[in-house]
Motif scaffolding. Structure first.
Motif, short mmCIF file in Angstrom:
data_model
loop_
_atom_site.label_atom_id
_atom_site.label_comp_id
_atom_site.label_asym_id
_atom_site.label_seq_id
_atom_site.Cartn_x
_atom_site.Cartn_y
_atom_site.Cartn_z
N UNK A 34 35.32 -74.07 -37.49
CA UNK A 34 35.57 -73.45 -38.80
C UNK A 34 36.58 -72.30 -38.76
N UNK A 35 36.72 -71.63 -37.61
CA UNK A 35 37.62 -70.48 -37.52
C UNK A 35 39.07 -70.86 -37.24
N UNK A 36 39.33 -72.12 -36.86
CA UNK A 36 40.70 -72.52 -36.59
C UNK A 36 40.80 -73.61 -35.54
N UNK A 37 41.97 -73.68 -34.91
CA UNK A 37 42.26 -74.75 -33.96
C UNK A 37 42.94 -74.20 -32.71
N UNK A 79 38.97 -67.65 -30.92
CA UNK A 79 38.79 -69.11 -30.81
C UNK A 79 38.42 -69.51 -29.38
N UNK A 80 38.99 -68.84 -28.38
CA UNK A 80 38.64 -69.13 -26.98
C UNK A 80 37.16 -68.88 -26.74
N UNK A 81 36.66 -67.77 -27.27
CA UNK A 81 35.22 -67.47 -27.11
C UNK A 81 34.37 -68.48 -27.87
N UNK A 82 34.84 -68.92 -29.03
CA UNK A 82 34.11 -69.95 -29.78
C UNK A 82 34.08 -71.26 -28.99
#
Length: 118
Positions: A34-37, A79-82
């Motif tokens: 949901x936060x991006x790609x 995003x890396x942490x996600x």
């Protein structure tokens, strides 16, 4: 497919081929949440590396790395942490790094690789 999208797709493939040629293992491409790609998530032999890929026909309107500003780098880290949260078995106990790859041209590309963006 739009010409710009096709150039971006070919640039991402060239970046993945470049990383494989460096001995890296591609873990995932175009991972979405949901936060991006994230363009590419790879393992360089010691670390998990999130790789942002920027492809441009030329640097007439600025170098591709100029698009990876402080705001974009912060987003890439989130995003890396996600990604690590979504893939705990792969990420557990492994350092994470964010890199960027710039590709210039329409192929063959001129490739530049910036490591360890903070």
């Amino acid at each position: 497919m739009a010409e710009k999208d096709e150039l971006g797709r070919r640039g991402e493939q060239a970046a993945a081929d470049y990383l494989i040629g460096c001995g890296w293992r591609i873990l995932q491409r175009n991972w979405r949440c949901p936060a991006g790609e994230l363009d590419i998530v790879a393992h360089d032999g010691t670390e998990i590396v999130v790789v942002e890929v920027k492809t441009r026909r030329s640097d007439l309107f600025g170098h591709p790395f100029e698009a990876v500003d402080a705001r974009k780098r912060a987003r890439l880290w989130r995003l890396a942490l996600a990604w690590c949260t979504a893939h705990p078995v792969l990420a557990r106990g492994t350092r994470i790094r964010v890199d960027a790859i710039a590709l210039l041209g329409t192929g063959p590309f001129r490739i530049e690789h910036l490591r360890d963006l903070r």
